[in-house]
Design an enzyme around this catalytic site. Structure first.
Site, PDB file in Angstrom:
ATOM      1  N   HIS A 258       0.834  -1.215   0.000  1.00  0.00           N
ATOM      2  CA  HIS A 258       0.000   0.000   0.000  1.00  0.00           C
ATOM      3  C   HIS A 258       0.865   1.262   0.000  1.00  0.00           C
ATOM      4  O   HIS A 258       0.460   2.301   0.515  1.00  0.00           O
ATOM      5  CB  HIS A 258      -0.950   0.029   1.207  1.00  0.00           C
ATOM      6  CG  HIS A 258      -1.695  -1.255   1.404  1.00  0.00           C
ATOM      7  ND1 HIS A 258      -2.916  -1.503   0.831  1.00  0.00           N
ATOM      8  CD2 HIS A 258      -1.357  -2.387   2.080  1.00  0.00           C
ATOM      9  CE1 HIS A 258      -3.321  -2.721   1.161  1.00  0.00           C
ATOM     10  NE2 HIS A 258      -2.384  -3.283   1.903  1.00  0.00           N
TER      11      HIS A 258
ATOM     12  N   SER B 228      15.319  21.644 -17.006  1.00  0.00           N
ATOM     13  CA  SER B 228      14.143  22.442 -17.342  1.00  0.00           C
ATOM     14  C   SER B 228      14.606  23.720 -18.025  1.00  0.00           C
ATOM     15  O   SER B 228      15.668  24.254 -17.693  1.00  0.00           O
ATOM     16  CB  SER B 228      13.380  22.768 -16.057  1.00  0.00           C
ATOM     17  OG  SER B 228      12.593  23.924 -16.262  1.00  0.00           O
TER      18      SER B 228
ATOM     19  N   LYS C  24      16.433  21.992 -11.907  1.00  0.00           N
ATOM     20  CA  LYS C  24      15.758  20.727 -12.181  1.00  0.00           C
ATOM     21  C   LYS C  24      16.632  19.655 -12.814  1.00  0.00           C
ATOM     22  O   LYS C  24      17.458  19.923 -13.663  1.00  0.00           O
ATOM     23  CB  LYS C  24      14.545  20.954 -13.108  1.00  0.00           C
ATOM     24  CG  LYS C  24      13.386  21.683 -12.475  1.00  0.00           C
ATOM     25  CD  LYS C  24      12.785  20.980 -11.256  1.00  0.00           C
ATOM     26  CE  LYS C  24      11.977  19.758 -11.635  1.00  0.00           C
ATOM     27  NZ  LYS C  24      10.713  20.094 -12.280  1.00  0.00           N
TER      28      LYS C  24
ATOM     29  N   GLU D 156      10.127   8.238 -17.237  1.00  0.00           N
ATOM     30  CA  GLU D 156       8.777   8.778 -17.486  1.00  0.00           C
ATOM     31  C   GLU D 156       8.284   8.404 -18.879  1.00  0.00           C
ATOM     32  O   GLU D 156       7.127   8.053 -19.076  1.00  0.00           O
ATOM     33  CB  GLU D 156       8.784  10.305 -17.345  1.00  0.00           C
ATOM     34  CG  GLU D 156       8.863  10.782 -15.916  1.00  0.00           C
ATOM     35  CD  GLU D 156       9.059  12.286 -15.838  1.00  0.00           C
ATOM     36  OE1 GLU D 156       8.191  12.958 -15.285  1.00  0.00           O
ATOM     37  OE2 GLU D 156      10.085  12.790 -16.334  1.00  0.00           O
TER      38      GLU D 156
END
Ligand code: ARG
Length: 464
Positions: free
Chosen positions: A163, A284, A290, A297
């Site tokens: 969980h 970024s 970043k 992804e």
């Protein structure tokens, strides 16, 4: 793409009184994407022509001319000098047309006892067989990359989650080996699917077979098929082998995606379990600080695309009456894109696993939080004779107490622990350590470092 003049009619246009409209030509043509099948189409034609000759259906001079012509067509295609034409509709007719231009009447005889329906089914199967072989190799490389990382981390302890909450401590290598197992099943699924892909449709002709005395076994042998499709209607119409491949591919992508999802979460500084080498990340354009995990992804994102292809093919097939329907031309783009996406994802994934830097301290620190050894304390009490349900309750009370103190179970004093059960003794602290917890799970499939090392050694043998 070179456009031909209207005076050059389609190879099948004999019974038509007007040429097909430009719009329809463009709409029905598949050559833009099915030219990928060219090598396999030529292999199939070689085998078909040789069989026609062996069976006395095609003269030896014609066979020689066809073989020479097909050889030249292959060279032109490889060299990039072949002129693909939309007017010739698809890869099969483009090749046949060029062959006939090169060798004359012999080229026109090649299509005896054959239809584009059994031809295309054969080409797709040959293409998919080769793709599966590449993919199985790539899965093995990926498994090896996981093993290389696991090798160093049998004794690295992290919290295992259920969980997404801290559950019990596990070895990081054990966690990695879970993905090894998933990939092993993916490779098995591919290999199993290959058996059903590797059957020859040629000989089915359009749908009903042919009146010529052909030898399908000979063609099957020459093309490396394990056997022939046993029913001509089935041979030209079903694409279940491609659907099955897409299902296996979707599952494989789902496995990669789960790993990627973890990487993304674990790279977040709140976790900081791992860092990914800069070469797999991007920055970024606005936020200078970043470092984004673009590669994982994107693999996660591409999983949706492959799942979509599976649904596309299932939907393509569900309404089709026997036998061949033009709908089946739509099988190619989803199939090709599945192969491309899977291949590219596996390649970059294997490489990326080699770029994972493990933060052993952060993993350990996290395992020390969240009462990961609470089950070990319950097991300890059970071993001293307490029924499990009572042990569970006693430990729950101890956790509540420790939580009030803001400390771990192992930081409680012996007397404090004994409030929850008189069965607690000095030896309890060994059971409460992370190392003790791991070490005690030394059965097959358990997370004890010794067991994990054995699993890695076994796995190495399996993929070598
Ligand atoms: N391009 C077609 C396909 O991909 C080849 C078979 C065409 N057969 C036909 N009867 N029109 O399915």
């Amino acid at each position: 793409m070179a456009q031909e003049k209207a005076k050059d009619p389609a190879l099948w246009s004999g019974r038509f009184s007007e040429p097909v409209s430009e719009l329809v030509k463009r709409f029905t043509a598949s050559v833009d994407f099915d030219r990928r099948l060219a090598e396999f189409d030529i292999d199939g034609s070689f085998a078909h022509a040789r069989m026609l000759n062996a069976c006395g259906i095609l003269g030896t001079d014609d066979l020689a001319a066809i073989e020479k012509g097909l050889g030249q067509v292959r060279e032109e295609i490889r060299a990039g000098s072949f002129e693909w034409s939309l007017d010739a509709e698809d890869v099969h007719l483009n090749i046949e047309k060029r062959l006939t231009a090169l060798v004359g009447d012999a080229g026109k005889r090649l299509h005896t006892a054959r239809s584009r329906n059994d031809q295309v089914a054969t080409d797709v199967r040959l293409y998919l067989r080769a793709s599966i072989d590449d993919i199985v190799d790539l899965i093995k490389s990926t498994q090896n990359a996981l093993l290389d990382l696991a090798d160093n981390h049998a004794a690295t302890i992290m919290p295992g989650f259920t969980h997404m909450q801290v559950a019990q401590p596990v070895s990081y290598a054990h966690h990695l080996m879970a993905y090894f197992e998933m990939l092993a099943r993916d490779a098995q699924r591919m290999t199993d699917c290959r058996k059903r892909v590797n059957r020859l449709p040629l000989g089915a002709a359009a749908l009903a077979g042919t009146s010529f005395p052909i030898d399908r076994q000979m063609v099957a042998k020459e093309l490396g098929f394990d056997g022939v499709c046993e029913n001509s209607l089935d041979a030209v119409s079903d694409r279940d082998f491609a659907i099955e491949f897409c299902a296996a591919s979707a599952l494989l992508m789902v496995h990669l995606s789960r790993f990627c999802e973890e990487l993304i979460i674990w790279m977040n500084p709140r976790f900081a379990f791992v860092d990914l080498a800069d070469r797999f990340c991007t920055g970024s354009s606005i936020m200078p600080q970043k470092k984004n995990p673009d590669v994982p992804e994107l693999i996660r994102g591409k999983t949706g695309r492959v799942n979509g292809h599976l649904v596309a093919l299932l939907t393509l097939m569900k309404g089709q009456p026997l036998a061949y329907n033009k709908d089946n031309q739509e099988d190619k783009e989803p199939l090709f894109d599945t192969v491309d996406t899977l291949t590219a994802s596996l390649r970059v994934f294997a490489d990326m696993v080699g770029g994972i830097k493990v933060n052993v301290d952060a993993m350990r620190k996290a395992a020390l939080e969240g009462y990961a050894t609470a089950t070990d304390l319950a097991d300890y009490l059970v071993k001293k004779g307490l029924p499990f349900r009572e042990a569970h309750e006693a430990v729950a009370q101890a956790v509540k107490f420790a939580d009030g103190r803001g400390c771990d179970l192992s930081a409680l004093k012996l007397a404090e622990l004994q409030q929850f059960s008189p069965l607690v003794d000095k030896d309890v602290f060994a059971a409460l350590t992370l190392e003790g917890s791991l070490k005690s799970r030394h059965h097959i499939g358990g997370t004890a470092p010794s067991r994990v090392k054995a699993a890695i050694a076994k796995a190495r043998k399996a993929v070598s």
